[in-house]
Design a protein around this motif. Sequence first.
Motif, PDB file in Angstrom:
ATOM      1  N   PRO A 114      26.988 -30.678 -18.926  1.00 30.66           N
ATOM      2  CA  PRO A 114      27.023 -31.860 -18.065  1.00 30.66           C
ATOM      3  C   PRO A 114      27.272 -31.508 -16.599  1.00 30.66           C
ATOM      4  CG  PRO A 114      28.971 -31.746 -19.452  1.00 30.66           C
ATOM      5  CD  PRO A 114      28.065 -30.672 -19.901  1.00 30.66           C
ATOM      6  N   GLY A 115      26.542 -32.145 -15.727  1.00 30.04           N
ATOM      7  CA  GLY A 115      26.621 -31.800 -14.313  1.00 30.04           C
ATOM      8  C   GLY A 115      26.037 -30.418 -14.129  1.00 30.04           C
ATOM      9  N   TYR A 116      26.814 -29.527 -13.515  1.00 31.13           N
ATOM     10  CA  TYR A 116      26.344 -28.159 -13.333  1.00 31.13           C
ATOM     11  C   TYR A 116      27.221 -27.193 -14.116  1.00 31.13           C
ATOM     12  CZ  TYR A 116      23.942 -30.371  -9.452  1.00 31.13           C
ATOM     13  OH  TYR A 116      23.157 -31.187  -8.705  1.00 31.13           O
ATOM     14  N   SER A 117      27.966 -27.718 -15.099  1.00 34.10           N
ATOM     15  CA  SER A 117      29.060 -26.920 -15.659  1.00 34.10           C
ATOM     16  C   SER A 117      28.597 -25.781 -16.565  1.00 34.10           C
ATOM     17  CB  SER A 117      30.028 -27.827 -16.407  1.00 34.10           C
ATOM     18  OG  SER A 117      29.333 -28.548 -17.377  1.00 34.10           O
ATOM     19  N   VAL A 167      18.639 -23.900 -20.693  1.00 31.44           N
ATOM     20  CA  VAL A 167      17.762 -25.016 -20.332  1.00 31.44           C
ATOM     21  C   VAL A 167      17.542 -25.924 -21.541  1.00 31.44           C
ATOM     22  CG1 VAL A 167      15.381 -25.621 -19.747  1.00 31.44           C
ATOM     23  CG2 VAL A 167      16.571 -23.877 -18.444  1.00 31.44           C
ATOM     24  N   ALA A 168      17.311 -25.315 -22.692  1.00 23.79           N
ATOM     25  CA  ALA A 168      16.999 -26.101 -23.874  1.00 23.79           C
ATOM     26  C   ALA A 168      18.234 -26.816 -24.419  1.00 23.79           C
ATOM     27  CB  ALA A 168      16.404 -25.215 -24.953  1.00 23.79           C
ATOM     28  N   LEU A 169      19.372 -26.144 -24.376  1.00 23.73           N
ATOM     29  CA  LEU A 169      20.530 -26.702 -25.065  1.00 23.73           C
ATOM     30  C   LEU A 169      21.318 -27.691 -24.207  1.00 23.73           C
ATOM     31  CD1 LEU A 169      21.490 -26.092 -27.953  1.00 23.73           C
ATOM     32  CD2 LEU A 169      23.423 -24.974 -26.924  1.00 23.73           C
ATOM     33  N   THR A 170      21.585 -27.337 -22.973  1.00 21.60           N
ATOM     34  CA  THR A 170      22.409 -28.241 -22.157  1.00 21.60           C
ATOM     35  C   THR A 170      21.747 -28.597 -20.841  1.00 21.60           C
ATOM     36  OG1 THR A 170      23.513 -26.454 -20.972  1.00 21.60           O
ATOM     37  CG2 THR A 170      24.508 -27.154 -23.034  1.00 21.60           C
ATOM     38  N   ASP A 171      20.656 -27.936 -20.490  1.00 18.84           N
ATOM     39  CA  ASP A 171      20.014 -28.112 -19.198  1.00 18.84           C
ATOM     40  C   ASP A 171      21.019 -27.882 -18.062  1.00 18.84           C
ATOM     41  OD1 ASP A 171      17.874 -28.505 -17.586  1.00 18.84           O
ATOM     42  OD2 ASP A 171      18.000 -30.679 -17.560  1.00 18.84           O
ATOM     43  N   PHE A 184      18.453 -17.732 -19.323  1.00 22.71           N
ATOM     44  CA  PHE A 184      17.762 -18.880 -18.753  1.00 22.71           C
ATOM     45  C   PHE A 184      17.349 -19.896 -19.824  1.00 22.71           C
ATOM     46  CE2 PHE A 184      13.899 -21.017 -17.362  1.00 22.71           C
ATOM     47  CZ  PHE A 184      14.286 -21.499 -16.128  1.00 22.71           C
ATOM     48  N   GLU A 185      16.435 -19.497 -20.705  1.00 21.47           N
ATOM     49  CA  GLU A 185      15.796 -20.474 -21.593  1.00 21.47           C
ATOM     50  C   GLU A 185      16.781 -21.222 -22.477  1.00 21.47           C
ATOM     51  OE1 GLU A 185      15.191 -17.133 -21.688  1.00 21.47           O
ATOM     52  OE2 GLU A 185      13.164 -16.747 -22.409  1.00 21.47           O
ATOM     53  N   TYR A 238      20.132 -28.108 -30.580  1.00 21.92           N
ATOM     54  CA  TYR A 238      20.516 -29.371 -29.950  1.00 21.92           C
ATOM     55  C   TYR A 238      20.498 -30.495 -30.977  1.00 21.92           C
ATOM     56  CZ  TYR A 238      20.618 -33.301 -26.777  1.00 21.92           C
ATOM     57  OH  TYR A 238      20.971 -34.463 -26.144  1.00 21.92           O
ATOM     58  N   TYR A 289      16.400 -26.176 -28.619  1.00 18.68           N
ATOM     59  CA  TYR A 289      16.156 -27.566 -29.007  1.00 18.68           C
ATOM     60  C   TYR A 289      16.565 -27.816 -30.454  1.00 18.68           C
ATOM     61  CZ  TYR A 289      13.811 -28.454 -24.601  1.00 18.68           C
ATOM     62  OH  TYR A 289      13.542 -28.605 -23.278  1.00 18.68           O
ATOM     63  N   LEU A 343      28.584 -30.215 -26.932  1.00 17.10           N
ATOM     64  CA  LEU A 343      27.788 -29.895 -25.755  1.00 17.10           C
ATOM     65  C   LEU A 343      28.205 -30.711 -24.537  1.00 17.10           C
ATOM     66  CD1 LEU A 343      24.363 -29.799 -27.586  1.00 17.10           C
ATOM     67  CD2 LEU A 343      25.877 -27.902 -27.067  1.00 17.10           C
TER      68      LEU A 343
END
Lengths: 293, 444
Positions: free
Chosen positions: A241-244, A234-238, A230-231, A124, A121, A151
């Motif tokens: 964009p899309g599933y990329s 999730v925090a930076l781009t989730d 994982f983490e 981000y 975060y 990002l």
Amino acid sequence: MNLLRKLWNNLHLFMALPAIVLFGLFFIYPLAQGIGISLTDSNGMSPPRFIGLQNFVDFFHDARAKKDVYNTVFFAIGSAPLLNLFGFLYALILDRPFKGKGFVRAVVYLPAVISPLIMGYVWYFILQPDRGFLYHLLASLHLGTGGSDWLGNANSALLVLVFINVWQFVGMTMIIYLAGLQSIPKELYEAGEIDGAGYLKSLWYITIPMVVQSIKINVVTNIIGSLSVFEIIVALTDGGPGYSTESLSIYILRMLYGSFTGYSTAVAMILFVMIIIPVFLFMRYINKKEFEM
Amino acid sequence: MRKKKLGLLLTGVMMVGLLAGCGGKNADSPSPSGTAAGTVQETAPKETVKLKFFTGKVETVDLMNTLIQKFNSENPGIEVEQEYQKDASNVIKVKFASGDIPDITTVVEQDYIDQGKYLDLSNEPFWPRVLPAVKELSTDVKSGKQYQVATNVTMAGIFYNKKIFQELGLKEALTWDEFKANLQAIKDKKPDVTPLFIAGRDSWTLGHLIEFLAHGIIKQDLGVKSAREAFINNESDKLKFDQENGPIDTFAKRLLELQAAGLINKDALTATYDNQKEAFATGKAAMISQGMWVVADLLKISPDFQNDLGFSPYPSIQDGTKPVVLSADDSRYAITAQSKHPDEAKKFLEFLLQPENLKTYSEFLKSPPAFTDVTADWGPLKEQANQALSSGVNIAFTDSPSGFSGDDAGRMVQELLAGQYAASLDFAKAYKDAWDKAWKATHR
């Protein structure tokens, strides 16, 4: 009497019992369960039906899964070697006596203390275009606008992820190498010097063979860690964009939540194998090497 | 430290283990027509009953805590505990599977209704007080019963900055061409203002765009009831997801049009919901697509914004269709079928549905009540909301399969905006595939 003596002599076997029980309960049993579920079409609600290897077949026809494998492997191949390289270099530098050594070590190690989630975060907020800290910094220095959306583009986002991961955990790797370096007896270097070995020679023939245990620990943990990333994502781009920029771990979780329990478990099994293979190969290689040394 | 990740993964695998372990036990779970599974064993009345209230609504956590305190002090034998989870609609699945079942919850999903997870509330005494339209939306299309009750009506549409509109002499747009002309006028005359601000980092906001703009065409064509049936039963001949120039295809074209013309923010993919609220409330963005849930936060950011806040329906994205406005049931409650204390849970529900508590809730949330005997002064948009309701077709939320949430749909829109689809029709086809796959996972 005899029985007691027998017990006494074999006491060490019983000492391991709690660990074995726990390992069985929390690893072997879930793993067996997982293999079972990965062969069904379970959705977490209705009774599951056995469908054999269908989930694994589907995986190889799943475009999103392929992309996720690519992202995960890209991340691992980017992170693991860099972490070891920089970790080792930092350890070499910080092993020498100089003023403020403790401070520099602390600074290098500090990011590793913070949760990757929070780190993600923070970065981000640094990297956001138009609003982020970096944008304002570059704007105030008149170095262009820094308006490129790091990002918002899959490839650059992956590079950013690798960079942050390496920067964050290089301290971790460094500490383990430092411990290895400090356990090398000084006499070895002195003997090397007498025999006329220069810095590079003594590095190659003394230092590296002597820290092989640290290399083992680091490489294995880095392979495991970066393949199951994982983490930070999730925090930076989730994953966007899309599933990329989605990693396999994130995919597993999303599928698990989204009525695809059986498939999700199958992917988890595949990831498990994906992690085991490189670790196994590396251990075999290094043990052989060690024997030769 | 780094092994934690492996631990996390294994936890995931274990969770699956739990899910399966329980999946078997639930094989003979009651059908929706069944009654509560939990038989009430009246133990000694002196014992305190602990009720678990499970919510996914972040904005009401504090308010609920005050209401719960009030309830607990009025009812000495019952103690309600609130649990909030960000990803509630997914977490509840794990809760159902692992036996940690809440007694009353805000999470209501069609798939769980089909599974018989909720208590039938059809015979409760409060129904005559509920707005007929909301009652209809709370009715399960398959069984005709009510497993949930909604306390409020929520609306969504285009929020716009009145001051900017007056300055440039713009009017609320009802057709796509008008809408685009408005955006263009803002871009031309106010270069430092974002015409339409999209918060693409939070994928649910993009999911809403599909739900209101694209599904809006389907919902107005079929009418509320038939549309719900079509979504729930996946009647693809009626939904026409993958049809050329159908709802999804048109939606994708329109969105890309705006992007190409530079009428949305450059960072549409990385801007967050918070960024969106900030930009809109400070006059840096002229329009946003949101629902009434945003109003309280906007006024928190800039209290004087109230007078500049305009609300209009979504323009029609296809020629021959009408503009739409979301007017749907909000703040739903359901009692779980496996609750061990259904009577106490009903008591708590009754308490929440008392007119005074509904009034507090509405005024806090700034959203109109769904009960006819409640008059709440719910906010600055009362007039405009009524106007929007009469100028646009009223549509409801989409009943999507639980494996294809608004977040998932939103992620596909992210892909679209990132240019990962060669043509808008490819997007439409991919959308249909994803929808069908998720629907099939729970219908077999």
